[in-house]
Scaffold this motif. Structure first.
Motif, PDB file in Angstrom:
ATOM      1  N   ARG A  29      79.257 -11.761  50.092  1.00 42.80           N
ATOM      2  CA  ARG A  29      80.316 -12.412  49.288  1.00 42.80           C
ATOM      3  C   ARG A  29      79.711 -13.122  48.080  1.00 42.80           C
ATOM      4  O   ARG A  29      80.243 -13.023  46.965  1.00 42.80           O
ATOM      5  CB  ARG A  29      81.073 -13.404  50.175  1.00 42.80           C
ATOM      6  N   ASP A  30      78.618 -13.852  48.280  1.00 45.12           N
ATOM      7  CA  ASP A  30      77.940 -14.528  47.166  1.00 45.12           C
ATOM      8  C   ASP A  30      77.497 -13.523  46.111  1.00 45.12           C
ATOM      9  O   ASP A  30      77.623 -13.769  44.910  1.00 45.12           O
ATOM     10  CB  ASP A  30      76.714 -15.311  47.660  1.00 45.12           C
ATOM     11  N   LEU A  31      76.972 -12.404  46.577  1.00 49.21           N
ATOM     12  CA  LEU A  31      76.524 -11.354  45.666  1.00 49.21           C
ATOM     13  C   LEU A  31      77.689 -10.787  44.857  1.00 49.21           C
ATOM     14  O   LEU A  31      77.583 -10.603  43.641  1.00 49.21           O
ATOM     15  CB  LEU A  31      75.847 -10.247  46.479  1.00 49.21           C
ATOM     16  N   VAL A  32      78.806 -10.556  45.523  1.00 48.68           N
ATOM     17  CA  VAL A  32      79.999 -10.032  44.843  1.00 48.68           C
ATOM     18  C   VAL A  32      80.468 -11.005  43.769  1.00 48.68           C
ATOM     19  O   VAL A  32      80.748 -10.612  42.630  1.00 48.68           O
ATOM     20  CB  VAL A  32      81.136  -9.760  45.859  1.00 48.68           C
ATOM     21  N   VAL A  33      80.556 -12.278  44.107  1.00 51.79           N
ATOM     22  CA  VAL A  33      81.029 -13.289  43.151  1.00 51.79           C
ATOM     23  C   VAL A  33      80.085 -13.377  41.958  1.00 51.79           C
ATOM     24  O   VAL A  33      80.524 -13.430  40.806  1.00 51.79           O
ATOM     25  CB  VAL A  33      81.176 -14.665  43.849  1.00 51.79           C
ATOM     26  N   LYS A  34      78.782 -13.377  42.219  1.00 47.23           N
ATOM     27  CA  LYS A  34      77.800 -13.491  41.136  1.00 47.23           C
ATOM     28  C   LYS A  34      77.863 -12.291  40.189  1.00 47.23           C
ATOM     29  O   LYS A  34      77.883 -12.438  38.971  1.00 47.23           O
ATOM     30  CB  LYS A  34      76.400 -13.639  41.724  1.00 47.23           C
ATOM     31  N   ILE A  35      77.912 -11.087  40.744  1.00 46.83           N
ATOM     32  CA  ILE A  35      77.979  -9.880  39.908  1.00 46.83           C
ATOM     33  C   ILE A  35      79.291  -9.837  39.139  1.00 46.83           C
ATOM     34  O   ILE A  35      79.313  -9.504  37.949  1.00 46.83           O
ATOM     35  CB  ILE A  35      77.800  -8.612  40.763  1.00 46.83           C
ATOM     36  N   SER A  36      80.371 -10.196  39.791  1.00 45.65           N
ATOM     37  CA  SER A  36      81.678 -10.194  39.142  1.00 45.65           C
ATOM     38  C   SER A  36      81.720 -11.161  37.965  1.00 45.65           C
ATOM     39  O   SER A  36      82.237 -10.830  36.889  1.00 45.65           O
ATOM     40  CB  SER A  36      82.759 -10.542  40.155  1.00 45.65           C
ATOM     41  N   SER A  37      81.169 -12.350  38.148  1.00 48.79           N
ATOM     42  CA  SER A  37      81.206 -13.332  37.059  1.00 48.79           C
ATOM     43  C   SER A  37      80.305 -12.927  35.894  1.00 48.79           C
ATOM     44  O   SER A  37      80.608 -13.221  34.739  1.00 48.79           O
ATOM     45  CB  SER A  37      80.811 -14.714  37.580  1.00 48.79           C
ATOM     46  N   THR A  89      79.481  -9.682  35.041  1.00 45.18           N
ATOM     47  CA  THR A  89      79.880  -8.429  34.402  1.00 45.18           C
ATOM     48  C   THR A  89      81.337  -8.383  33.969  1.00 45.18           C
ATOM     49  O   THR A  89      81.693  -7.547  33.151  1.00 45.18           O
ATOM     50  CB  THR A  89      79.647  -7.243  35.363  1.00 45.18           C
ATOM     51  N   GLY A  90      82.170  -9.237  34.553  1.00 50.06           N
ATOM     52  CA  GLY A  90      83.587  -9.205  34.222  1.00 50.06           C
ATOM     53  C   GLY A  90      84.371  -8.171  35.015  1.00 50.06           C
ATOM     54  O   GLY A  90      85.562  -7.985  34.788  1.00 50.06           O
ATOM     55  N   ILE A  91      83.712  -7.497  35.941  1.00 45.91           N
ATOM     56  CA  ILE A  91      84.392  -6.513  36.799  1.00 45.91           C
ATOM     57  C   ILE A  91      85.070  -7.288  37.929  1.00 45.91           C
ATOM     58  O   ILE A  91      84.513  -8.252  38.447  1.00 45.91           O
ATOM     59  CB  ILE A  91      83.373  -5.504  37.374  1.00 45.91           C
ATOM     60  N   ILE A  92      86.272  -6.845  38.322  1.00 42.86           N
ATOM     61  CA  ILE A  92      86.982  -7.585  39.360  1.00 42.86           C
ATOM     62  C   ILE A  92      86.228  -7.495  40.697  1.00 42.86           C
ATOM     63  O   ILE A  92      85.549  -6.513  40.973  1.00 42.86           O
ATOM     64  CB  ILE A  92      88.448  -7.113  39.517  1.00 42.86           C
ATOM     65  N   GLN A  93      86.357  -8.545  41.489  1.00 43.31           N
ATOM     66  CA  GLN A  93      85.590  -8.671  42.729  1.00 43.31           C
ATOM     67  C   GLN A  93      85.853  -7.535  43.708  1.00 43.31           C
ATOM     68  O   GLN A  93      84.942  -7.088  44.404  1.00 43.31           O
ATOM     69  CB  GLN A  93      85.876 -10.014  43.392  1.00 43.31           C
ATOM     70  N   LYS A  94      87.064  -7.056  43.773  1.00 48.14           N
ATOM     71  CA  LYS A  94      87.406  -5.971  44.689  1.00 48.14           C
ATOM     72  C   LYS A  94      86.578  -4.719  44.388  1.00 48.14           C
ATOM     73  O   LYS A  94      86.070  -4.058  45.291  1.00 48.14           O
ATOM     74  CB  LYS A  94      88.893  -5.659  44.599  1.00 48.14           C
ATOM     75  N   ASP A  95      86.443  -4.398  43.085  1.00 52.15           N
ATOM     76  CA  ASP A  95      85.662  -3.226  42.689  1.00 52.15           C
ATOM     77  C   ASP A  95      84.170  -3.431  42.962  1.00 52.15           C
ATOM     78  O   ASP A  95      83.482  -2.511  43.402  1.00 52.15           O
ATOM     79  CB  ASP A  95      85.883  -2.907  41.208  1.00 52.15           C
ATOM     80  N   VAL A  96      83.673  -4.624  42.689  1.00 51.99           N
ATOM     81  CA  VAL A  96      82.260  -4.930  42.947  1.00 51.99           C
ATOM     82  C   VAL A  96      81.985  -4.812  44.445  1.00 51.99           C
ATOM     83  O   VAL A  96      80.984  -4.226  44.860  1.00 51.99           O
ATOM     84  CB  VAL A  96      81.886  -6.341  42.436  1.00 51.99           C
ATOM     85  N   TYR A  97      82.883  -5.354  45.268  1.00 50.06           N
ATOM     86  CA  TYR A  97      82.714  -5.278  46.714  1.00 50.06           C
ATOM     87  C   TYR A  97      82.666  -3.824  47.179  1.00 50.06           C
ATOM     88  O   TYR A  97      81.824  -3.449  48.008  1.00 50.06           O
ATOM     89  CB  TYR A  97      83.854  -6.013  47.435  1.00 50.06           C
TER      90      TYR A  97
END
Length: 93
Positions: free
Chosen positions: A4-12, A14-22
């Motif tokens: 979850r931390d990784l998803v939030v960090k990458i999302s913030s 890159t600007g990609i929504i968290q669902k797609d990053v996950y």
């Protein structure tokens, strides 16, 4: 760090929504597990290498009853060897 931390960090970053990053992270992990389960190694440059290794059968001992041997069957384990870049960064601590 959790997934979850990784998803939030990458999302913030890159600007990609968290669902797609996950979804991307989960699929990546699924493919790594699938490859290891098939007996192949996984090499991620500058990160490390995951490889399945076979441990031979051996006899273990119960610390509470050391006179009674316990057979431990052969099994496959995953070995990780960090890459040079990771070793250098972690060695600073």
């Amino acid at each position: 760090m959790t997934k979850r931390d990784l998803v939030v960090k990458i999302s913030s970053k890159t600007g990609i929504i968290q669902k797609d990053v996950y979804t991307v992270i989960q699929k990546t992990l699924d493919y790594i597990v699938e490859s290891l389960a098939a007996g192949r190694h996984v090499e991620l440059r500058n990160f490390g290498v995951f490889e399945p290794c076979r441990r031979r059968a051996r006899v273990g001992r119960n610390p509470h009853k050391p006179q009674k041997p316990i057979p431990i069957p052969a099994r496959t384990v995953i070995r990780f060897k960090p890459g040079k870049s990771m070793r250098r960064k972690v060695a600073r601590f």
